[in-house]
Design an enzyme around this catalytic site. Structure first.
Site, mmCIF file in Angstrom:
data_model
loop_
_atom_site.group_PDB
_atom_site.id
_atom_site.type_symbol
_atom_site.label_atom_id
_atom_site.label_comp_id
_atom_site.label_asym_id
_atom_site.label_seq_id
_atom_site.Cartn_x
_atom_site.Cartn_y
_atom_site.Cartn_z
ATOM 1 N N HIS A 57 72.392 -3.672 80.780
ATOM 2 C CA HIS A 57 71.429 -4.111 81.805
ATOM 3 C C HIS A 57 70.285 -4.868 81.137
ATOM 4 O O HIS A 57 69.856 -4.510 80.052
ATOM 5 C CB HIS A 57 70.827 -2.901 82.540
ATOM 6 C CG HIS A 57 71.750 -2.284 83.545
ATOM 7 N ND1 HIS A 57 71.674 -2.556 84.885
ATOM 8 C CD2 HIS A 57 72.778 -1.416 83.390
ATOM 9 C CE1 HIS A 57 72.616 -1.874 85.527
ATOM 10 N NE2 HIS A 57 73.313 -1.167 84.632
ATOM 11 N N THR A 112 73.243 6.394 67.796
ATOM 12 C CA THR A 112 72.464 5.172 68.040
ATOM 13 C C THR A 112 72.468 4.242 66.828
ATOM 14 O O THR A 112 72.035 3.098 66.930
ATOM 15 C CB THR A 112 71.007 5.532 68.371
ATOM 16 O OG1 THR A 112 70.491 6.323 67.291
ATOM 17 C CG2 THR A 112 70.903 6.329 69.653
ATOM 18 N N LYS A 113 72.894 4.779 65.657
ATOM 19 C CA LYS A 113 72.878 3.959 64.440
ATOM 20 C C LYS A 113 74.212 4.080 63.723
ATOM 21 O O LYS A 113 74.981 5.026 63.981
ATOM 22 C CB LYS A 113 71.782 4.481 63.511
ATOM 23 C CG LYS A 113 70.401 4.352 64.118
ATOM 24 C CD LYS A 113 69.331 4.302 63.050
ATOM 25 C CE LYS A 113 68.018 3.867 63.653
ATOM 26 N NZ LYS A 113 67.207 4.979 64.171
#
Ligand code: COA
Length: 197
Positions: A92, A152-153
């Protein structure tokens, strides 16, 4: 009747293999429209694939209700995704003035598709139940992701990551020699010789 049939399938290896292949064809090819996968894929029901460019290697298990919501996902060999693993993110645009969030999704904008990076899951990775992997992440060979983690990493090879956000909890092999020997074996003759359960 159904119970007897299930028992018969369980007790007969080639029958079980045939049923698995049919199920994979039904869910992967027919329902999700993916074509690019290797030998011995187990692809269970309820999996959602938003982009058909998903690539899957050999001897891979995709659990029930996994969600692939990102373009350009590459999954290596001997990868196991537990049920309800999700790959998502970058879907988004969040700062468009005058556009409600519902109108800013991937389906609404080609611009976002161009910015999605994709996710790489290298060989011999195990992702635990319900983990979420964010767009752009590479999970290194031989790594393990704990149940319910949010990755996230990038995850370096042969490490165990867990938590939200996922952090390293330890190395998979304590001894460096074991890791090197294991990596050589899975990249060599071992390939396709083992029927992963
Ligand atoms: C990640 C995992 C493999 C680690 O196992 P382990 O090495 O035996 O880890 P431990 O239980 O010794 O825990 C080590 C630390 O990590 C934490 N931890 C373990 N799993 C975690 C998880 N999923 N999320 C957050 N933290 C976790 C523990 O709380 C502990 O923290 P502490 O040192 O502060 O006490 C395991 O916990 C896991 O999540 N397995 C996935 C199971 C699964 O989804 N199966 C589906 C069937 S395919």
């Amino acid at each position: 009747m159904l119970g007897k049939l299930k028992q018969l399938i369980k007790s007969n290896k080639s029958l079980a293999y045939g049923v698995r292949r049919c199920r994979t064809w039904l869910h992967a090819n027919l329902r999700c429209g993916i074509r690019n996968y290797g030998h011995n894929l187990q692809f269970n029901r309820g999996v959602v694939v938003c982009f058909r460019d998903l690539k899957i290697g050999h001897d891979v298990f995709i659990g029930y209700d996994c969600y692939f919501g990102v373009q350009n996902i590459q999954i290596g060999n001997y990868v196991q995704l537990a049920p309800k693993v999700a790959i998502t993110g970058g879907d988004h645009l969040i700062e468009v003035i005058g556009t409600p969030m519902i109108k800013t999704g991937l389906d609404a904008s080609r611009e976002i598709q161009a910015t999605q990076k994709g996710v790489v899951i290298q060989d011999d990775v195990w992702v635990g139940l319900g983990a979420i992997i964010m767009d752009g992440v590479t999970i290194g060979e031989g790594s393990i992701i704990g149940a319910g983690s949010v990755v996230t990493k990038d995850v370096p090879p042969y490490t165990i990551f867990a938590g939200c956000p996922a952090k390293k909890i330890r190395d998979r092999f304590l001894n460096q020699n074991d890791r090197v020997e294991h990596s050589k074996k899975i990249n060599g003759t071992w390939h396709r010789s083992v029927d992963i359960k």
